[in-house]
Design a protein around this motif. Structure first.
Motif, PDB file in Angstrom:
ATOM      1  N   VAL A 264     -16.584  47.066  14.947  1.00 14.41           N
ATOM      2  CA  VAL A 264     -15.410  46.212  15.127  1.00 14.41           C
ATOM      3  C   VAL A 264     -15.886  44.805  15.458  1.00 14.41           C
ATOM      4  O   VAL A 264     -16.677  44.608  16.383  1.00 14.41           O
ATOM      5  N   PRO A 265     -15.454  43.771  14.742  1.00 15.46           N
ATOM      6  CA  PRO A 265     -15.900  42.400  15.021  1.00 15.46           C
ATOM      7  C   PRO A 265     -15.567  41.985  16.456  1.00 15.46           C
ATOM      8  O   PRO A 265     -14.517  42.347  17.003  1.00 15.46           O
ATOM      9  N   ILE A 266     -16.475  41.226  17.067  1.00 15.27           N
ATOM     10  CA  ILE A 266     -16.268  40.776  18.444  1.00 15.27           C
ATOM     11  C   ILE A 266     -14.985  39.951  18.549  1.00 15.27           C
ATOM     12  O   ILE A 266     -14.237  40.050  19.523  1.00 15.27           O
ATOM     13  N   ALA A 267     -14.721  39.117  17.538  1.00 20.46           N
ATOM     14  CA  ALA A 267     -13.509  38.302  17.565  1.00 20.46           C
ATOM     15  C   ALA A 267     -12.265  39.183  17.608  1.00 20.46           C
ATOM     16  O   ALA A 267     -11.306  38.896  18.335  1.00 20.46           O
ATOM     17  N   ALA A 268     -12.265  40.285  16.858  1.00 18.25           N
ATOM     18  CA  ALA A 268     -11.114  41.186  16.856  1.00 18.25           C
ATOM     19  C   ALA A 268     -10.961  41.867  18.210  1.00 18.25           C
ATOM     20  O   ALA A 268      -9.836  42.047  18.704  1.00 18.25           O
ATOM     21  N   PHE A 269     -12.083  42.264  18.814  1.00 15.30           N
ATOM     22  CA  PHE A 269     -12.031  42.897  20.136  1.00 15.30           C
ATOM     23  C   PHE A 269     -11.415  41.957  21.168  1.00 15.30           C
ATOM     24  O   PHE A 269     -10.535  42.354  21.945  1.00 15.30           O
ATOM     25  N   ASN A 270     -11.840  40.709  21.177  1.00 14.63           N
ATOM     26  CA  ASN A 270     -11.326  39.756  22.157  1.00 14.63           C
ATOM     27  C   ASN A 270      -9.887  39.354  21.859  1.00 14.63           C
ATOM     28  O   ASN A 270      -9.105  39.104  22.780  1.00 14.63           O
ATOM     29  N   GLU A 271      -9.519  39.307  20.585  1.00 16.81           N
ATOM     30  CA  GLU A 271      -8.124  39.064  20.220  1.00 16.81           C
ATOM     31  C   GLU A 271      -7.246  40.195  20.743  1.00 16.81           C
ATOM     32  O   GLU A 271      -6.157  39.962  21.290  1.00 16.81           O
ATOM     33  N   ALA A 272      -7.738  41.433  20.623  1.00 17.37           N
ATOM     34  CA  ALA A 272      -6.985  42.585  21.109  1.00 17.37           C
ATOM     35  C   ALA A 272      -6.837  42.555  22.624  1.00 17.37           C
ATOM     36  O   ALA A 272      -5.761  42.865  23.160  1.00 17.37           O
ATOM     37  N   LEU A 273      -7.895  42.200  23.325  1.00 12.67           N
ATOM     38  CA  LEU A 273      -7.815  42.112  24.779  1.00 12.67           C
ATOM     39  C   LEU A 273      -6.782  41.080  25.216  1.00 12.67           C
ATOM     40  O   LEU A 273      -6.015  41.301  26.162  1.00 12.67           O
ATOM     41  N   ALA A 274      -6.762  39.936  24.529  1.00  5.49           N
ATOM     42  CA  ALA A 274      -5.793  38.898  24.877  1.00  5.49           C
ATOM     43  C   ALA A 274      -4.368  39.379  24.655  1.00  5.49           C
ATOM     44  O   ALA A 274      -3.468  39.117  25.467  1.00  5.49           O
ATOM     45  N   LEU A 275      -4.140  40.103  23.568  1.00  4.63           N
ATOM     46  CA  LEU A 275      -2.806  40.639  23.304  1.00  4.63           C
ATOM     47  C   LEU A 275      -2.399  41.661  24.365  1.00  4.63           C
ATOM     48  O   LEU A 275      -1.265  41.679  24.839  1.00  4.63           O
ATOM     49  N   LEU A 276      -3.350  42.524  24.737  1.00  8.18           N
ATOM     50  CA  LEU A 276      -3.068  43.523  25.762  1.00  8.18           C
ATOM     51  C   LEU A 276      -2.712  42.870  27.092  1.00  8.18           C
ATOM     52  O   LEU A 276      -1.740  43.260  27.753  1.00  8.18           O
ATOM     53  N   GLN A 277      -3.514  41.882  27.493  1.00  6.55           N
ATOM     54  CA  GLN A 277      -3.246  41.198  28.757  1.00  6.55           C
ATOM     55  C   GLN A 277      -1.874  40.537  28.729  1.00  6.55           C
ATOM     56  O   GLN A 277      -1.146  40.556  29.723  1.00  6.55           O
ATOM     57  N   SER A 278      -1.510  39.943  27.590  1.00 10.15           N
ATOM     58  CA  SER A 278      -0.213  39.297  27.474  1.00 10.15           C
ATOM     59  C   SER A 278       0.919  40.310  27.601  1.00 10.15           C
ATOM     60  O   SER A 278       1.904  40.091  28.309  1.00 10.15           O
ATOM     61  N   GLY A 279       0.793  41.454  26.930  1.00 10.20           N
ATOM     62  CA  GLY A 279       1.837  42.464  26.985  1.00 10.20           C
ATOM     63  C   GLY A 279       1.982  43.099  28.357  1.00 10.20           C
ATOM     64  O   GLY A 279       3.087  43.482  28.762  1.00 10.20           O
ATOM     65  N   LEU A 280       0.869  43.211  29.095  1.00  6.78           N
ATOM     66  CA  LEU A 280       0.910  43.845  30.408  1.00  6.78           C
ATOM     67  C   LEU A 280       1.381  42.894  31.502  1.00  6.78           C
ATOM     68  O   LEU A 280       2.020  43.310  32.464  1.00  6.78           O
ATOM     69  N   SER A 281       1.051  41.620  31.372  1.00  8.21           N
ATOM     70  CA  SER A 281       1.312  40.678  32.462  1.00  8.21           C
ATOM     71  C   SER A 281       2.665  39.979  32.344  1.00  8.21           C
ATOM     72  O   SER A 281       3.055  39.251  33.253  1.00  8.21           O
ATOM     73  N   THR A 282       3.389  40.180  31.243  1.00  7.83           N
ATOM     74  CA  THR A 282       4.679  39.504  31.108  1.00  7.83           C
ATOM     75  C   THR A 282       5.606  39.880  32.264  1.00  7.83           C
ATOM     76  O   THR A 282       5.606  41.017  32.743  1.00  7.83           O
TER      77      THR A 282
END
Length: 833
Positions: A264-282
């Motif tokens: 899995v590309p590192i960029a995709a992994f970090n993009e996914a983490l950012a999306l997860l953090q956004s969905g959890l912290s709203t």
């Protein structure tokens, strides 16, 4: 505010392997440097924990081209900039911000200190004591101890589970093997192929590149080192723990060990983490945080990454103020799993990613040079473009990580509170912790989740804002150079002020959601106690500020009884010095115990009946009218009465902080408020700063946390000294400050005329630069209002610096030493006999 594309940097790689990002911001009065070394604590020899962190400290202590007194730290401090460094798991960052015309000198010093540090034995010995003091201070920091506790749950062979901060015992300076390891680590990693450099400034990209090429030749050229991939995060050693944290309020920490395959590309992994953090912290209506707060299960949710490297991450959810007795912990854990299932089934991750990208583009427009440089440095390291559309790999990775968070084998539960627990061996930092049984299951419940809503600060404006019962006195100033940005400061005054700690706690709790919404659109909202009132500070896009202020006032004036704060002790998990800084207004409280104040029984009503004094900079006529319509009645802001001349003498206030380290604040107010006096005291603060740091931190090695600078406290202007020490009492700390000031008298007497002229010119330039920005001008005007000073005072101070004489400076120094304006001490202990 019209949508504007975020500025894009120019990317280059030099012949020696140095990767460079250059961003030109023509409107920026300052320039910034962010330099990252692709090596950190996990790359150091396992035999010497803290070696990477130690080297980060040492490079500031002199290089082949610049002695310590001419190095980066002294250079940046002298021009009113800021500089710092940070060692992380797999990288080390050095960063600074300076006036634009000082970028050349700052870059030359930073690159020279990284390429050719002296690493002198005497300097190493002194700095090891500083690092040991930092270790002791961090041993009281809540986040540090939480991270160390979570490390104990990871597999024993993983570096994230090891102690890596370093202290006196792990840094064996007299060992030849240690010295060889230190220099080998520097040779291997502090070379061009391991470095990425980001420059932000008003210069053109061609000019910025020329600066880099001028100074980067001394960096040794070598191929980039391939960092070994970390071992797997599974199986976890521990999954259910209880930790004792002195002075803390009960909380529940739920962490998740996440990892994706190397394909899995590192960029995709970090993009996914950012999306997860956004969905959890709203915090929008119907979200995890909102529903849990409505159910009175917790008071706030913080989401952060404890560790991230390649395809691994340790994601932490911190649920604050959780009842340690009863079903609250189990209910929160069950609600989280239900929320994750809802997101997995209902969320349109593509739409969420697009919304997040648009908000990030807005945020970039609001960042200053240093924040922007560090932001792009982070983007460069993880291979992502801010604001870019979501990739298919990133969206798929987000779904995979969401599924992993629902796997019980990847979850860690850590209950934190003040209840005592036994010492936990082998963690490095002093942990008190024990194993616990898994929480019992709770019956399922209908939560009625809702997907994150659009940011309420965007979209159509409400036709008729709610008018509160409060009145306001307002004043307005034009923007010097705003690019559509504005600032507003206000002070809410109350007929019968409630206890100030509860007042601030109520405001912070009610406005937490508004602060998150503001940050998303590139705005800022801060609260603080000022006198007997609550101070609001807003800054952001001018067209959004009226809407932001309306939401602030509406939230403060409406709240269910469950949201009202209960009386109780403040959270004491912060470092002692930070606790004291949060209580600065107490310096001018009457001696003796605090007067008893009855707790408020109607918090919303208290705010609806308040009176607001406000001042705005950069708002157009329509925006001013929109703010005026929020109040039942408005008037012009009258000038504040000048404060009475401060009483001479020495005053000590015991803050009664229960902490293993001594901490002390000494505030020395000006005896007179005229412009000439302020010019002298500002000059003193500037001239004291470097020597104070060198004497108390470097020579006396009193501690890691200390500073001095010009401040305003409760309308009084003066010089603030702050020290925290693991080895000296509060009485001894005051004695060291007194000795320092006595020695400065002789130094000032021998100060060369040219040095004085340079200091005056530099200070005048800093004050002029502050007045030329929207937030700077608003802060200056507001502080003058609180101090009862005329509008022309700032310009009068700058004029007074022209031709300022050495005799005048020495008179100011003597007045300070003789406490003619009073000495005000706030300390974590009783006064000396």
């Amino acid at each position: 505010m019209p949508e504007m594309p975020a500025p894009r940097p120019v990317r280059r790689r030099l012949a020696n392997g140095l990767e460079v990002l250059l961003l030109s911001r023509a409107e920026a009065p300052r320039a910034a440097i962010s330099l990252r070394v692709a090596a950190g604590s996990h790359d150091e020899p396992a035999a010497y924990p803290g070696l990477a962190h130690f080297l980060e400290h040492l490079v500031f202590l002199g290089s082949a081209g610049f002695a310590p007194e001419q190095g980066l730290m002294a250079y940046v401090q002298a021009c009113g900039g800021q500089v710092n460094a940070s060692t992380q798991a797999r990288h080390t960052d050095y960063f600074c911000e300076v006036p634009a015309d000082r970028l050349d000198g700052a870059l030359a010093r930073m690159l020279d200190m990284l390429a050719r540090p002296l690493l002198e034995p005497a300097a190493q010995r002194r700095e090891r004591e500083v690092l040991h003091a930092e270790f002791l201070a961090r041993g009281q920091d809540a986040d540090t101890l939480l991270d160390a506790a979570l490390g104990q749950a990871l597999p024993a062979g993983h570096r994230a589970a090891a102690f890596l901060a370093g202290n006196r015992a792990t840094l064996t300076l007299d060992s030849d093997a240690f010295q060889q390891a230190l220099r080998a680590f520097h040779r291997r990693f502090y070379q061009a192929g391991q470095l990425s450099l980001v420059l932000v400034g008003p210069q053109s990209c061609a000019e910025l590149l020329a600066l880099v090429q001028c100074h980067a030749d001394d960096l040794p050229a070598a191929a980039r080192q391939v960092q070994a991939p970390p071992p797997t995060l599974l199986p976890l050693r521990e999954q259910h723990l209880r930790m004792s944290l002195r002075g803390s309020r009960p909380s529940l920490q739920l962490a998740f060990a996440l990892e994706l395959p190397s394909r899995v590309p590192i960029a995709a992994f970090n993009e996914a983490l950012a999306l997860l953090q956004s969905g959890l912290s709203t915090r929008s209506a119907g979200s995890l945080c909102a529903r849990l707060e409505e159910a009175a299960l917790c008071r706030g949710l913080e989401v952060r990454l404890v560790y991230r490297h390649l395809g691994q991450a340790l994601l932490l959810l911190n649920f604050a103020h959780v009842d340690p007795v009863g079903p609250a912990q189990a209910s929160i854990a069950a609600a989280l799993q239900d929320w994750l299932a809802f997101l997995a089934s209902a969320a349109d991750w593509g739409a969420l990613a697009a919304t997040r990208g648009a908000l990030e583009a807005r945020q970039l427009q609001a960042l200053g040079p240093l924040a922007l440089a560090r932001h792009w440095q982070e983007c460069l390291s993880v291979g992502r473009e801010p604001g870019a559309s979501a990739s298919a790999e990133g969206l798929q990775a987000a779904r995979t990580l969401l599924l992993q968070m629902r796997n019980p084998e990847r979850a860690i539960s850590l209950c934190v509170g003040p209840a005592e627990a036994p010492a936990w061996p082998g963690a490095g930092f002093p942990l008190h912790m024990s194993r616990t049984a898994p929480v019992a299951a709770v019956p399922p419940r209908a939560w009625n989740w809702r997907l994150p809503a659009a940011n309420p600060l965007l979209g159509p404006v409400a036709a008729a804002p709610v008018v509160l019962g409060m009145t306001a006195a307002l004043d307005w100033f034009a923007a010097p150079r705003g690019a559509g940005r504005a600032a507003f400061h206000g002070l809410l005054r109350f007929a019968e002020p409630p206890p100030l700690a509860q007042l601030l706690a109520y405001g912070q709790a009610r406005l937490r959601t508004v602060q998150v919404d503001a940050q998303e659109v590139g705005a800022m909202l801060r609260l603080a106690v000022e006198g007997d009132g609550l101070q609001l500070s807003l800054e952001g896009p001018a067209d959004l500020l009226p809407r932001l202020l309306a939401q602030v006032l509406a939230r403060l004036g409406t709240a269910p009884a469950a949201a009202w704060p209960a009386p109780g002790a403040a959270d004491a998990t912060q470092m002692p010095l930070r606790q004291l800084l949060g209580r600065l207004p107490e310096l001018f409280a009457a001696p003796g115990p605090e007067p008893a104040r009855a707790g408020c029984t109607d918090w919303p009503g208290l705010f609806r009946r308040a009176h607001l004094e406000g001042l705005g900079v950069g708002l157009a006529a329509g925006e001013r009218q929109a703010i005026a319509r929020l109040f039942a009645r408005t008037a012009c802001l009258p000038p504040t009465e000048p404060l009475a001349r401060p009483a001479p003498g020495r005053y000590w206030r015991d803050a009664a902080i229960d902490a293993p380290e001594a901490a002390l604040l000494l505030f020395c107010p000006q005896p007179a408020a005229d412009a000439a006096s302020e010019a002298g005291w500002r000059l003193l603060a500037q001239l004291y700063q470097g020597p104070f740091f060198a004497r108390l931190r470097g020579e006396l090695q009193l501690g890691y946390a200390l500073f001095c600078g010009f401040r305003q406290v409760e309308g009084r202007r003066g010089i603030l000294f702050a020290v925290q020490s693991p080895k000296a009492s509060t009485t001894q700390l005051l004695g060291h400050i007194e000795a320092f000031l006595a020695a400065q008298g002789e130094r000032l007497a021998w100060l060369a005329e040219q040095e004085l002229r340079v200091a005056c010119g530099e200070l005048a330039r800093q004050l002029g630069e502050q007045a030329a920005s929207v937030p700077g001008r608003a802060e200056l005007r507001w502080q003058q209002h609180l101090a009862g000073l005329p509008q022309a005072h700032g310009e009068a101070v700058r004029q007074a610096l022209n031709g300022f004489e050495s005799d005048e400076l020495q008179r100011c120094h003597r007045a300070l030493c003789q406490a003619r304006g009073g000495w005000r001490v706030l300390a974590g202990g009783a006064p000396p006999a």
